[in-house]
Motif scaffolding. Structure first.
Motif, short mmCIF file in Angstrom:
data_model
loop_
_atom_site.label_atom_id
_atom_site.label_comp_id
_atom_site.label_asym_id
_atom_site.label_seq_id
_atom_site.Cartn_x
_atom_site.Cartn_y
_atom_site.Cartn_z
N VAL A 93 0.85 -1.18 0.00
CA VAL A 93 0.00 0.00 0.00
C VAL A 93 0.89 1.24 0.00
O VAL A 93 1.77 1.38 0.85
CB VAL A 93 -0.93 0.02 1.23
N THR A 100 -8.07 1.79 1.72
CA THR A 100 -8.78 2.41 0.60
C THR A 100 -8.89 3.92 0.79
O THR A 100 -9.41 4.62 -0.08
CB THR A 100 -10.20 1.82 0.46
N ASP A 122 -1.62 4.30 -4.23
CA ASP A 122 -3.01 3.95 -3.94
C ASP A 122 -3.82 5.13 -3.41
O ASP A 122 -5.02 5.25 -3.73
CB ASP A 122 -3.04 2.81 -2.90
N SER A 159 -1.96 6.05 -10.09
CA SER A 159 -2.03 4.60 -10.26
C SER A 159 -0.92 4.09 -11.15
O SER A 159 -0.39 2.99 -10.92
CB SER A 159 -3.40 4.20 -10.83
#
Length: 376
Positions: free
Chosen positions: A11, A363, A90, A85
């Motif tokens: 991540v 996220t 992320d 990206s």
């Protein structure tokens, strides 16, 4: 946890990416009568990050040379998401472009109106419009009370994860007690604050920059000097003691300055402790609890020396990756990832430390808004 040795396997949170916040974009969100000014400024010729009456840049007085990233703006959330990206990033933390210089504006009401317009714009047009694009509430140092109200207004906005403290051309350094309303509101909201500088020449700290004749010299010092000055003011006035739950990050200054200021302040603490009796520990105790963004990361001939510098301030858990995309001196994630850190430390610096700092999941979702939360 298994060994991860690829950018695509971890991540990555980018602490510093910039949106193109032009007068045209902000005008619809601007209060009257200031909206008329922005509509007029939209038609005034301007250069990158230098718009008269909007983003005055007193450093644009030197010859320009090619080099670095040759496209310097990002226009839409979709464009930003794709470009991040493509670099395996992320989550991107959004800063302004032009309003990096908001602190030099002399009119309190105008500066405050600009920050209100920017905040409304960033929430409406950018935050979470593509997954992983998170915003920061901007406060005008000219109006601490107004800044506190903005923090309270957006504290429960899921797309907002922190507070941006402008440092470029800042007259009264962050840490002065007049900013206590901002720090109190940020602490109460559970939102961290992030200091960000930019190159400009102004008649206050670091005031001697106007004596340098090249951008090489100015840019070498302006960011790190700004961060050191603001950190020292925060230590001098006891900000980390008075606001113990407030998370503070210093961005766009690299990290090599941190061991120097830490050791220097500890020496002064031994000799002049009576000046700061409210500090419960030596300055290094607080400095090790602050957070730091990597960009522009130093590149010593022996990369292990940078790791040793980070170890001096125990930066394994407080250093976070930043690219400064899409500015001319941006750092690709590879630049930090390829440093000879252990796999565990790489995971921390590239993303895990930032997830903890912002209290978000992988996220970008704020943990206070997870399923079952009653925060809203």
């Amino acid at each position: 946890m298994s060994k991860r040795d690829s950018l695509s396997d971890i991540v990555i949170v980018d602490l510093d990416v910039h949106v193109n916040d032009t007068p045209t974009e902000l005008a619809p969100y601007m209060d009257m009568p200031w909206r008329k000014s922005l509509e007029h400024v939209s038609n005034v010729p301007w250069r990158y990050l230098s718009i008269p009456g909007y983003s005055p840049n007193f450093a644009e007085n030197l010859p320009l040379w090619p080099g670095g990233n040759d496209r310097l703006t990002v226009e839409t959330p979709a464009q930003m998401k794709k470009e991040l990206s493509d670099m395996n990033i992320d989550i991107g933390i959004l800063f302004p472009d032009h309003l990096l210089g908001v602190a030099v504006l002399p009119q309190k009401d105008y500066a405050s109106a600009l920050t209100r317009a920017y905040n409304a714009y960033i929430v409406d047009k950018w935050c979470d419009k593509e997954q992983g694009l998170k915003g920061l509430i901007m406060v005008a140092p000219q109006d601490p009370e107004g800044g506190a109200k903005e923090i309270e207004k957006y504290a429960n906005e899921e797309g907002i994860v922190g507070i941006y403290l402008p440092c470029s051309g800042l007259d009264t350094l962050w840490g002065h007690v007049k900013y206590d309303p901002i720090f109190a509101a940020a602490e109460a909201a559970g939102l961290p604050v992030l200091l960000h500088a930019a190159t400009t020449l102004v008649p206050h700290f670091p005031f001697n920059l106007h004596q340098y004749e090249t951008f090489f010299a100015q840019h070498s010092l302006v960011h790190s000097f700004s961060m050191m000055a603001n950190m020292l003011k925060m230590i001098e006035t006891g900000v980390p003691v008075r606001f113990p739950k407030l998370k503070i990050c210093f961005t766009e200054a690299g990290v090599s300055w941190v061991p120097f200021i830490m050791m220097r302040l500890d020496k002064e603490y031994v000799e002049n402790r009576r000046d700061i009796p409210f500090l419960e520990h030596p300055p290094s105790h607080y400095i090790k609890k602050f957070y730091y963004a990597t960009q522009p990361i130093e590149e010593p001939e022996n990369a292990k020396h940078l790791i040793q510098l980070m170890e001096m301030y125990e930066g394994e858990n407080t250093t976070m990756f930043a690219s400064d995309w899409p500015h001319h001196d941006f750092d690709h994630p590879r630049k930090v990832f390829n440093m000879p850190f252990s796999p565990e430390v790489k995971r921390k610096i590239m993303g895990e430390n930032a997830l903890r700092f912002f209290d978000i999941d992988a996220t970008g979702r704020r943990n206070k808004f997870k399923v079952g939360s009653t925060a809203k």
